[in-house]
Write a protein that holds these residues in place. Sequence first.
Motif, short mmCIF file in Angstrom:
data_model
loop_
_atom_site.label_atom_id
_atom_site.label_comp_id
_atom_site.label_asym_id
_atom_site.label_seq_id
_atom_site.Cartn_x
_atom_site.Cartn_y
_atom_site.Cartn_z
N VAL A 31 0.71 -1.01 0.17
CA VAL A 31 -0.12 -0.29 -0.15
C VAL A 31 0.80 1.11 0.01
O VAL A 31 1.80 1.52 1.39
N GLU B 90 2.19 5.32 0.49
CA GLU B 90 2.14 6.45 1.25
C GLU B 90 1.46 7.45 0.61
O GLU B 90 0.22 7.81 1.26
N THR C 251 -1.45 6.18 -0.94
CA THR C 251 -3.11 5.51 -0.79
C THR C 251 -3.62 5.60 0.85
O THR C 251 -4.34 5.88 1.23
N ILE C 252 -1.96 5.12 1.29
CA ILE C 252 -2.38 5.83 3.51
C ILE C 252 -2.96 7.07 3.47
O ILE C 252 -3.69 7.08 4.26
N ALA D 45 -6.50 7.88 4.96
CA ALA D 45 -6.70 8.18 6.41
C ALA D 45 -7.35 9.59 6.36
O ALA D 45 -8.60 10.00 6.72
N VAL E 152 -3.23 -4.57 5.44
CA VAL E 152 -3.84 -3.68 5.47
C VAL E 152 -4.47 -3.42 6.49
O VAL E 152 -5.08 -2.50 7.10
N GLU F 182 -2.60 -2.20 9.24
CA GLU F 182 -2.35 -1.09 9.96
C GLU F 182 -3.45 0.10 9.65
O GLU F 182 -2.85 1.29 9.59
N HIS F 183 -3.66 0.09 8.37
CA HIS F 183 -4.88 0.90 7.67
C HIS F 183 -5.94 0.92 7.93
O HIS F 183 -6.80 1.87 7.08
N HIS G 254 -9.02 1.85 9.94
CA HIS G 254 -9.70 3.21 11.04
C HIS G 254 -10.82 3.01 11.46
O HIS G 254 -11.61 2.28 10.59
N ASP H 102 -1.27 4.12 -8.14
CA ASP H 102 -2.86 4.89 -6.91
C ASP H 102 -3.98 5.14 -7.81
O ASP H 102 -4.90 6.34 -6.81
#
Length: 294
Positions: A45, A47, A49-50, A54, A77, A79-80, A82, A282
């Motif tokens: 993924v 940066e 896209t992260i 967010a 994914v 860690e991504h 929310h 992306d």
Amino acid sequence: MGDVTPATEQPSTPAVDRTAPALPVTPRLIATDLDGTLLRDDKTVSERTIAALAAAEQAGIEVFFVTGRPARWMDVVREHVHGHGLAICANGAAVVDLRNGGRLVDVHPLERTDAVAVAEALREATPGVSFAVERTSGIHYEPRYPPFHLDPGAVIAPVEELLAADNVYARHPILKLLAHHSEQNPDDFLELARKAAGHQAAFTRSSPTALLEISGLGVSKASTLARCCAERGIAPEEVVAFGDMPNDLEMLGWAGTSYAMANAHPSVLAATTHRTDENNEDGVAVAIERILGL
């Protein structure tokens, strides 16, 4: 399986939207496929896209990962996520809590008897087919089936044994039956299978090879996403969805706004309202940035 390398079959150069679309309503939820869509071909993924994911969450838009992958392949994914922390896996057969070790929140299984009937029908319709059985506890496959990952504890045996009522794993729900053929054209194989056993189960595909993903009748990314949205009071027109392969079609058709990746399968390009850049560029992030006016 939605968990394999992305498609290579595609038209020459599909047109990509370069301006933000005029959405009918402010989106409340973004639903995105992973392989060939959110993830780059190296399964990372970016940066960008992260940051876009967010930003969407900060704007009050929930993000759901909706994939053919099983829960154990979601570390990429984890860690991504929310907010809710949930993901829809196995083409809608499971909802998992990625913040709680991949705990199963909801399961929509393929019944054992239906899996047996489908395997028998496909064997008769196209000799040379081989099978794998994806359960909540892991994957098991036939000797001729080409595994994409060597999962610890996998049992290698004929599908009749893997689906037997007295199999040691029989109490674990079946998420998907996988059917592979080394000679069939992928799209032709899907059409053939639907004709042979479409009354018994739901058939789709997400691999560039002749690999079918078979779920319980009526189970799809769309059906489970619709339930998750209904629980939140979110209407289809408030959903933006991204995808690239046939297993995304129902979800893309259900969502009020749908995006095909530039690298998408021709059927996805034909069925969606918008285009974005390919996964390696992306494309999901590009579209989110436009939607948010970033």
